[in-house]
Each structure stands twice: as C-alpha cells, then as structure tokens.
Motif scaffolding. Structure first.
Motif, PDB file in Angstrom:
ATOM      1  N   ARG A  28      -0.544   7.486  10.264  1.00 31.18           N
ATOM      2  CA  ARG A  28      -0.858   8.879   9.908  1.00 31.18           C
ATOM      3  C   ARG A  28      -0.836   9.023   8.384  1.00 31.18           C
ATOM      4  O   ARG A  28       0.098   8.596   7.713  1.00 31.18           O
ATOM      5  N   LEU A  29      -1.873   9.641   7.838  1.00 31.45           N
ATOM      6  CA  LEU A  29      -1.911   9.929   6.407  1.00 31.45           C
ATOM      7  C   LEU A  29      -1.116  11.200   6.154  1.00 31.45           C
ATOM      8  O   LEU A  29      -1.484  12.280   6.599  1.00 31.45           O
ATOM      9  N   ASP A  30       0.003  11.062   5.448  1.00 34.72           N
ATOM     10  CA  ASP A  30       0.893  12.195   5.175  1.00 34.72           C
ATOM     11  C   ASP A  30       0.629  12.829   3.821  1.00 34.72           C
ATOM     12  O   ASP A  30       0.832  14.025   3.648  1.00 34.72           O
ATOM     13  N   ALA A  31       0.212  12.013   2.859  1.00 35.06           N
ATOM     14  CA  ALA A  31       0.025  12.545   1.505  1.00 35.06           C
ATOM     15  C   ALA A  31      -0.885  11.624   0.712  1.00 35.06           C
ATOM     16  O   ALA A  31      -0.923  10.419   0.944  1.00 35.06           O
ATOM     17  N   ASP A  32      -1.607  12.222  -0.203  1.00 38.74           N
ATOM     18  CA  ASP A  32      -2.390  11.492  -1.198  1.00 38.74           C
ATOM     19  C   ASP A  32      -2.482  12.403  -2.411  1.00 38.74           C
ATOM     20  O   ASP A  32      -3.336  13.288  -2.478  1.00 38.74           O
ATOM     21  N   PHE A  33      -1.538  12.224  -3.332  1.00 39.87           N
ATOM     22  CA  PHE A  33      -1.434  13.085  -4.498  1.00 39.87           C
ATOM     23  C   PHE A  33      -1.639  12.284  -5.777  1.00 39.87           C
ATOM     24  O   PHE A  33      -1.199  11.150  -5.871  1.00 39.87           O
ATOM     25  N   SER A  34      -2.271  12.903  -6.768  1.00 35.46           N
ATOM     26  CA  SER A  34      -2.459  12.292  -8.084  1.00 35.46           C
ATOM     27  C   SER A  34      -2.070  13.289  -9.163  1.00 35.46           C
ATOM     28  O   SER A  34      -2.194  14.497  -8.972  1.00 35.46           O
ATOM     29  N   ARG A  40      -0.302   8.101  -8.771  1.00 35.04           N
ATOM     30  CA  ARG A  40      -0.899   8.392  -7.468  1.00 35.04           C
ATOM     31  C   ARG A  40       0.072   7.947  -6.388  1.00 35.04           C
ATOM     32  O   ARG A  40       0.612   6.845  -6.436  1.00 35.04           O
ATOM     33  N   VAL A  41       0.294   8.830  -5.421  1.00 32.67           N
ATOM     34  CA  VAL A  41       1.219   8.584  -4.328  1.00 32.67           C
ATOM     35  C   VAL A  41       0.481   8.768  -3.008  1.00 32.67           C
ATOM     36  O   VAL A  41      -0.028   9.854  -2.729  1.00 32.67           O
ATOM     37  N   VAL A  42       0.406   7.695  -2.214  1.00 36.07           N
ATOM     38  CA  VAL A  42      -0.156   7.768  -0.870  1.00 36.07           C
ATOM     39  C   VAL A  42       0.969   7.433   0.105  1.00 36.07           C
ATOM     40  O   VAL A  42       1.638   6.402  -0.047  1.00 36.07           O
ATOM     41  N   GLN A  43       1.187   8.310   1.062  1.00 33.89           N
ATOM     42  CA  GLN A  43       2.223   8.083   2.073  1.00 33.89           C
ATOM     43  C   GLN A  43       1.568   8.027   3.436  1.00 33.89           C
ATOM     44  O   GLN A  43       0.788   8.909   3.796  1.00 33.89           O
ATOM     45  N   VAL A  44       1.884   6.964   4.192  1.00 30.18           N
ATOM     46  CA  VAL A  44       1.392   6.809   5.562  1.00 30.18           C
ATOM     47  C   VAL A  44       2.570   6.472   6.467  1.00 30.18           C
ATOM     48  O   VAL A  44       3.562   5.880   6.024  1.00 30.18           O
ATOM     49  N   THR A  45       2.445   6.858   7.748  1.00 25.61           N
ATOM     50  CA  THR A  45       3.514   6.649   8.715  1.00 25.61           C
ATOM     51  C   THR A  45       2.968   5.943   9.943  1.00 25.61           C
ATOM     52  O   THR A  45       1.978   6.397  10.525  1.00 25.61           O
ATOM     53  N   PRO A  46       3.605   4.830  10.343  1.00 21.34           N
ATOM     54  CA  PRO A  46       3.167   4.152  11.564  1.00 21.34           C
ATOM     55  C   PRO A  46       3.294   5.069  12.784  1.00 21.34           C
ATOM     56  O   PRO A  46       4.182   5.928  12.823  1.00 21.34           O
ATOM     57  N   PRO A  47       2.440   4.876  13.780  1.00 26.09           N
ATOM     58  CA  PRO A  47       2.507   5.716  14.981  1.00 26.09           C
ATOM     59  C   PRO A  47       3.900   5.668  15.619  1.00 26.09           C
ATOM     60  O   PRO A  47       4.445   4.589  15.852  1.00 26.09           O
ATOM     61  N   GLY A  48       4.480   6.835  15.846  1.00 19.29           N
ATOM     62  CA  GLY A  48       5.778   6.929  16.501  1.00 19.29           C
ATOM     63  C   GLY A  48       6.978   6.709  15.603  1.00 19.29           C
ATOM     64  O   GLY A  48       8.119   6.781  16.058  1.00 19.29           O
ATOM     65  N   ILE A  54       5.018   4.109   1.230  1.00 14.65           N
ATOM     66  CA  ILE A  54       4.321   4.741   0.118  1.00 14.65           C
ATOM     67  C   ILE A  54       3.751   3.636  -0.756  1.00 14.65           C
ATOM     68  O   ILE A  54       4.383   2.604  -0.983  1.00 14.65           O
ATOM     69  N   PHE A  55       2.553   3.835  -1.235  1.00  9.69           N
ATOM     70  CA  PHE A  55       1.933   2.948  -2.212  1.00  9.69           C
ATOM     71  C   PHE A  55       1.090   3.818  -3.118  1.00  9.69           C
ATOM     72  O   PHE A  55       0.849   4.986  -2.834  1.00  9.69           O
ATOM     73  N   GLY A  56       0.673   3.269  -4.232  1.00 10.83           N
ATOM     74  CA  GLY A  56      -0.132   4.052  -5.157  1.00 10.83           C
ATOM     75  C   GLY A  56      -0.210   3.392  -6.514  1.00 10.83           C
ATOM     76  O   GLY A  56      -0.069   2.179  -6.648  1.00 10.83           O
ATOM     77  N   ASP A  57      -0.420   4.226  -7.520  1.00  8.59           N
ATOM     78  CA  ASP A  57      -0.503   3.760  -8.897  1.00  8.59           C
ATOM     79  C   ASP A  57       0.733   4.227  -9.658  1.00  8.59           C
ATOM     80  O   ASP A  57       1.149   5.379  -9.531  1.00  8.59           O
ATOM     81  N   LYS A  58       1.307   3.300 -10.435  1.00  9.89           N
ATOM     82  CA  LYS A  58       2.463   3.576 -11.298  1.00  9.89           C
ATOM     83  C   LYS A  58       3.746   3.865 -10.506  1.00  9.89           C
ATOM     84  O   LYS A  58       4.629   4.568 -10.984  1.00  9.89           O
ATOM     85  N   LEU A  59       3.870   3.285  -9.301  1.00  6.42           N
ATOM     86  CA  LEU A  59       5.043   3.535  -8.469  1.00  6.42           C
ATOM     87  C   LEU A  59       6.051   2.389  -8.482  1.00  6.42           C
ATOM     88  O   LEU A  59       7.223   2.588  -8.186  1.00  6.42           O
ATOM     89  N   THR A  60       5.581   1.186  -8.778  1.00  2.01           N
ATOM     90  CA  THR A  60       6.451   0.024  -8.759  1.00  2.01           C
ATOM     91  C   THR A  60       5.902  -1.021  -9.732  1.00  2.01           C
ATOM     92  O   THR A  60       4.693  -1.052  -9.985  1.00  2.01           O
ATOM     93  N   THR A  61       6.803  -1.823 -10.241  1.00  2.00           N
ATOM     94  CA  THR A  61       6.382  -2.933 -11.087  1.00  2.00           C
ATOM     95  C   THR A  61       6.285  -4.231 -10.284  1.00  2.00           C
ATOM     96  O   THR A  61       5.970  -5.280 -10.839  1.00  2.00           O
ATOM     97  N   ALA A  62       6.549  -4.157  -8.982  1.00  5.74           N
ATOM     98  CA  ALA A  62       6.463  -5.343  -8.132  1.00  5.74           C
ATOM     99  C   ALA A  62       5.014  -5.835  -8.061  1.00  5.74           C
ATOM    100  O   ALA A  62       4.066  -5.046  -8.160  1.00  5.74           O
TER     101      ALA A  62
END
Length: 147
Positions: A28-34, A40-48, A54-62
């Motif tokens: 499920r797509l919960d968020a996509d904010f810039s 940029r923050v995209v949040q998705v949730t597996p079914p159930g 969360i993944f996006g731009d500028k969120l982690t240095t990994a």
C-alpha cells in the motif's frame, strides 16, 4: 514500556523505480512527499502489515541495495511466493536452513524445500528489490507463545 517497530528505511538508487516495484507487489502506498530542498519520502506497507518501509532521496547515507535481513511473514509461503512472482518479483524456490534454527546470511546452509519437521519459523523463500535490498519470506502458521 510499550514500543512498536513501525518503519525501516531502505536505501534505493531510483525512488520511482522502487515505488513502482513495491506498489506493483501489492504494498500500500501510504505517502509520497517532497520538499523544495530535495528531500523525498515514500512510505509503503506490505499487505496485512503494521510496519512499513520508507525510501526516498536524502534519507540515508547507506549504499543502495545494502539492506539485508528484511523479513515478511506469511501463513502460506507457497501462495505468497506465487503471488509475488505473478506481480513481477524474482522469488527463490522454497528452502530451509540445514541447522533448522533460523538461517545463515546469504545462501549458505540452504536446503531445498520446506522444513520437514515444522510448519512455522523454519521455511523460507527470498527475493530482492531492483536495487538488491534483500527480503526473506518466512512461513509462520502457528506463532510461538507470547508472540
């Protein structure tokens, strides 16, 4: 004290490609904010699931694709595997660990097929997202006491 695990941040190289992949799998797509400054923050949730990624731009240095050990739990691993494959994921064959406790990193100690003695916690399949972030599907039919 009560603490609930709700979000894991995973590193990706191409946010739109990752979003398409996960939404295509039925997350499920919960968020996509810039923001104007490039966050940029995209949040998705597996079914159930109550937990999200969360993944996006500028969120982690990994390094993109460096997440390992992400687990999805299902009561029917064969059906979950079929559905993920139908949605475009390249899912491994079902396997169990030779030691029967959990599983080793990577593909070490894998034995083809479901665990012969237990239907919960011992049977797995795996796949990766387009960046190589590693997911393991674990079958749990009956939860251990207290879980």
């Amino acid at each position: 004290m009560e603490l609930k695990f709700e979000i894991a941040v995973i590193p990706v190289a191409d946010v739109d490609r990752a979003k398409d992949f996960y939404v295509g799998l039925g997350f499920r797509l919960d968020a996509d904010f810039s923001t104007e400054r490039g966050l940029r923050v995209v949040q998705v949730t597996p079914p159930g699931s109550e937990a999200s990624i969360i993944f996006g731009d500028k969120l982690t240095t990994a390094v993109p694709g460096s997440s390992q050990g992400l687990h999805l739990v299902t009561s029917d691993i064969e059906e979950a595997r079929r559905e993920l494959i139908a949605a475009g994921a390249e899912v491994s064959e079902i396997w169990h660990d030779a030691d029967g406790i959990f599983h080793w990193a990577g593909e070490a100690n894998r034995v083809p097929g479901p665990h012969p003695d237990v239907d919960s916690y011992g049977t797995f399949a795996s796949f990766a997202d387009p960046d190589g972030n590693d997911w393991t599907i674990q079958q749990v039919v009956t939860r251990a006491p207290g879980r």
